[in-house]
Design a protein around this motif. Structure first.
Motif, PDB file in Angstrom:
ATOM      1  N   ALA A 121       0.835  -1.204   0.000  1.00 20.97           N
ATOM      2  CA  ALA A 121       0.000   0.000   0.000  1.00 20.97           C
ATOM      3  C   ALA A 121       0.869   1.252   0.000  1.00 20.97           C
ATOM      4  O   ALA A 121       1.785   1.380   0.803  1.00 20.97           O
ATOM      5  N   LYS A 122       0.596   2.157  -0.939  1.00 16.05           N
ATOM      6  CA  LYS A 122       1.393   3.377  -1.043  1.00 16.05           C
ATOM      7  C   LYS A 122       0.566   4.615  -0.721  1.00 16.05           C
ATOM      8  O   LYS A 122       0.990   5.465   0.035  1.00 16.05           O
ATOM      9  N   ALA A 124      -2.626   7.020   0.670  1.00 16.88           N
ATOM     10  CA  ALA A 124      -3.388   7.096   1.924  1.00 16.88           C
ATOM     11  C   ALA A 124      -4.605   6.190   1.846  1.00 16.88           C
ATOM     12  O   ALA A 124      -4.940   5.495   2.805  1.00 16.88           O
ATOM     13  N   GLN A 125      -5.241   6.176   0.679  1.00 11.66           N
ATOM     14  CA  GLN A 125      -6.444   5.369   0.534  1.00 11.66           C
ATOM     15  C   GLN A 125      -6.137   3.868   0.670  1.00 11.66           C
ATOM     16  O   GLN A 125      -6.763   3.170   1.466  1.00 11.66           O
ATOM     17  N   ALA A 126      -5.132   3.408  -0.070  1.00 12.08           N
ATOM     18  CA  ALA A 126      -4.786   1.985  -0.003  1.00 12.08           C
ATOM     19  C   ALA A 126      -4.368   1.599   1.412  1.00 12.08           C
ATOM     20  O   ALA A 126      -4.748   0.550   1.930  1.00 12.08           O
ATOM     21  N   LYS A 127      -3.593   2.476   2.057  1.00 10.94           N
ATOM     22  CA  LYS A 127      -3.150   2.181   3.420  1.00 10.94           C
ATOM     23  C   LYS A 127      -4.331   2.035   4.363  1.00 10.94           C
ATOM     24  O   LYS A 127      -4.397   1.094   5.154  1.00 10.94           O
ATOM     25  N   LEU A 236      -1.721  -1.972  -6.260  1.00 10.07           N
ATOM     26  CA  LEU A 236      -2.852  -1.850  -5.340  1.00 10.07           C
ATOM     27  C   LEU A 236      -3.700  -0.637  -5.664  1.00 10.07           C
ATOM     28  O   LEU A 236      -4.869  -0.567  -5.341  1.00 10.07           O
ATOM     29  N   ASP A 237      -3.084   0.355  -6.260  1.00  9.41           N
ATOM     30  CA  ASP A 237      -3.821   1.573  -6.559  1.00  9.41           C
ATOM     31  C   ASP A 237      -4.172   1.619  -8.031  1.00  9.41           C
ATOM     32  O   ASP A 237      -3.429   1.158  -8.875  1.00  9.41           O
ATOM     33  N   THR A 238      -5.314   2.196  -8.291  1.00 10.33           N
ATOM     34  CA  THR A 238      -5.742   2.321  -9.676  1.00 10.33           C
ATOM     35  C   THR A 238      -4.997   3.465 -10.346  1.00 10.33           C
ATOM     36  O   THR A 238      -4.871   4.541  -9.769  1.00 10.33           O
ATOM     37  N   THR A 239      -4.470   3.209 -11.549  1.00  9.85           N
ATOM     38  CA  THR A 239      -3.919   4.323 -12.337  1.00  9.85           C
ATOM     39  C   THR A 239      -4.790   4.467 -13.571  1.00  9.85           C
ATOM     40  O   THR A 239      -5.206   3.465 -14.147  1.00  9.85           O
TER      41      THR A 239
END
Ligand SMILES: Nc1nc2c(ncn2[C@@H]2O[C@H](COP(=O)(O)OP(=O)(O)OP(=O)(O)O)[C@@H](O)[C@H]2O)c(=O)[nH]1
Ligand SMILES: [Mg+2]
Length: 396
Positions: A121-122, A124-127, A236-239
């Protein structure tokens, strides 16, 4: 964030344990354990041995039978191994009982996946999403998780807990959960507004099992540099990128990969990341056709899409890693005609099952990328025509 970084010491050796259910073959379970070994490796452990047991139902107290536990205990004592990993989710009581019986740290599949997500997780949302899932996982297991919490440095003493202490911890965990939910709701509001600002563009999302090559294709199509590597859950994050093919613009998103038995709480807390999938107009379902279990994996993805209510969309199925498929399937002595036939059979079969919506590519070798572009473009234009029949600027 919970500090779970020391779930394993570096390159810690571990054994894997899987149940063979009545409708499973030993072979299948071994492939599942291959995946568990890959998960363990991604989390920093090396699996050096596997134990499987045939059982009609898991044991409520210890998940596997007494004799098997004894066998494992002797093996790990002999080899000086301190971690065992189960391929299923265990209850807090089961973890507790097993740890007592074999005198080693006991980790289940969910624990492992949560740990990997936590490292990856990188934003804030993913964390916050991972942390929420971790606390929800821990809540019903507080008693069994005592040792885990100690390891996490969760502010708990070294002696075993009494009822009141567990009650206090439950309260603390519940408070954390509600705080995290608030925080996530706030982030959601912002990203919803951002997404709405994207206007009238058709939205395309890459979905698929983890490690099939979604980010690699994203990079090929968008000429971006999204992180891709041979580990599970690299993304983990959407790009999202804006792409223009032959003067037709659309938005392309890369999303988190799926896996079988994804912890329920993790799916729940990643719902907002997965909004990108739910709100997409077209899905590109990527498949690693070189994987021995690729059909199973397609099933897992389809099921997850149904759970997300994202199944009723145009889908293009991309069979990736054709280079590896050929390498794995073709023996040296096969003649060219036979090879061709094998490929034709594969393609024919999947074209039939997808109503002609399949493409066969190699993202790393850049094979057949033009055809992929054409397929996407065709669908994108079709949707623009339906949605904005009077706006021609999108197609010229
Ligand atoms: N041989 C071969 N390897 C590929 C191909 N496409 C991707 N890979 C490799 O597969 C691995 C996973 O690729 P990613 O693009 O990170 O996969 P992903 O689906 O984004 O994975 P997650 O984000 O972890 O879910 C990387 O090591 C890639 O180099 C291909 O066509 N052929
Ligand atoms: Mg990725």
């Amino acid at each position: 964030m919970l500090d779970k970084k020391n779930i394993f010491q570096d390159k810690e050796r571990a054994v894997l344990i899987g149940l063979v259910h009545k409708d499973q073959t030993e072979h299948q379970v071994n492939e599942y354990l291959d995946e568990l070994a890959f998960l363990a490796e991604t989390a920093g452990a090396t699996a050096i041995k596997r134990f499987t047991q045939k059982l009609l139902h898991p044991d409520t107290r210890t998940f596997i039978g007494k004799g098997k536990l004894e066998e494992i205990k002797n093996y790990i004592a002999d080899k000086n191994i301190r971690v065992v990993i189960f391929d299923d989710e265990l209850s807090g009581a089961q973890i507790n009982n097993i740890e007592k019986a074999i005198e080693a740290k006991t980790i289940d599949r969910s624990d492992l996946i949560l740990d990997i997500f936590a490292r990856r997780a990188k934003t804030a949302q993913a964390k916050a999403q991972v942390e929420l899932a971790q606390y929800q996982y821990i809540l019903p297991r507080l008693r069994g998780m005592w040792k885990h919490l100690e390891r996490l440095g969760g502010g708990i003493g070294t002696r075993g807990p009494g009822e009141t202490e567990i009650e206090t911890d439950r309260r603390i965990v519940r408070e954390k959960i509600s705080l995290l939910k608030k925080k996530l709701a706030e982030i959601d509001k912002q990203s919803y507004t951002q997404r709405k600002d994207r206007g009238e563009f058709i939205r395309v999302a890459l979905v698929g099992y983890t490690n099939v090559g979604k980010s690699t294709v994203m990079n090929v199509l968008s000429k971006r540099n999204v992180f891709a590597e041979n580990k599970l859950f690299a993304t983990l994050d959407t790009t999202t990128s804006k792409i223009v093919f032959e003067n037709t613009p659309f938005l392309l998103s890369d999303t988190v990969g799926f896996i079988r038995k994804l912890p329920h709480h993790l799916v729940e807390s990643f719902k907002s990341t997965l909004d990108e999938v739910r709100e997409a107009d077209i899905l590109l379902h990527m498949v690693d056709v070189s994987h021995p279990n690729y059909e199973d994996q397609m099933g897992v993805v389809n099921k997850t899409l149904q759970d997300l209510d994202a199944y009723n969309k145009p889908i293009i199925t991309i069979f990736n890693k054709m280079d590896l498929y050929e390498q794995n399937t073709f023996d040296e002595w096969l003649n060219e005609d036979t090879k061709k036939e094998i490929l034709e059979d594969l393609k024919e079969r999947w074209q039939r099952e997808t109503n002609g919506n399949a493409v066969f590519i190699s993202a790393t070798e850049k094979q057949n990328i033009d055809q992929l572009r054409k397929k996407i473009l065709g669908k994108v234009r079709e949707l623009y025509r339906i949605r904005y029949p009077y706006k021609s600027e999108f197609f010229y």
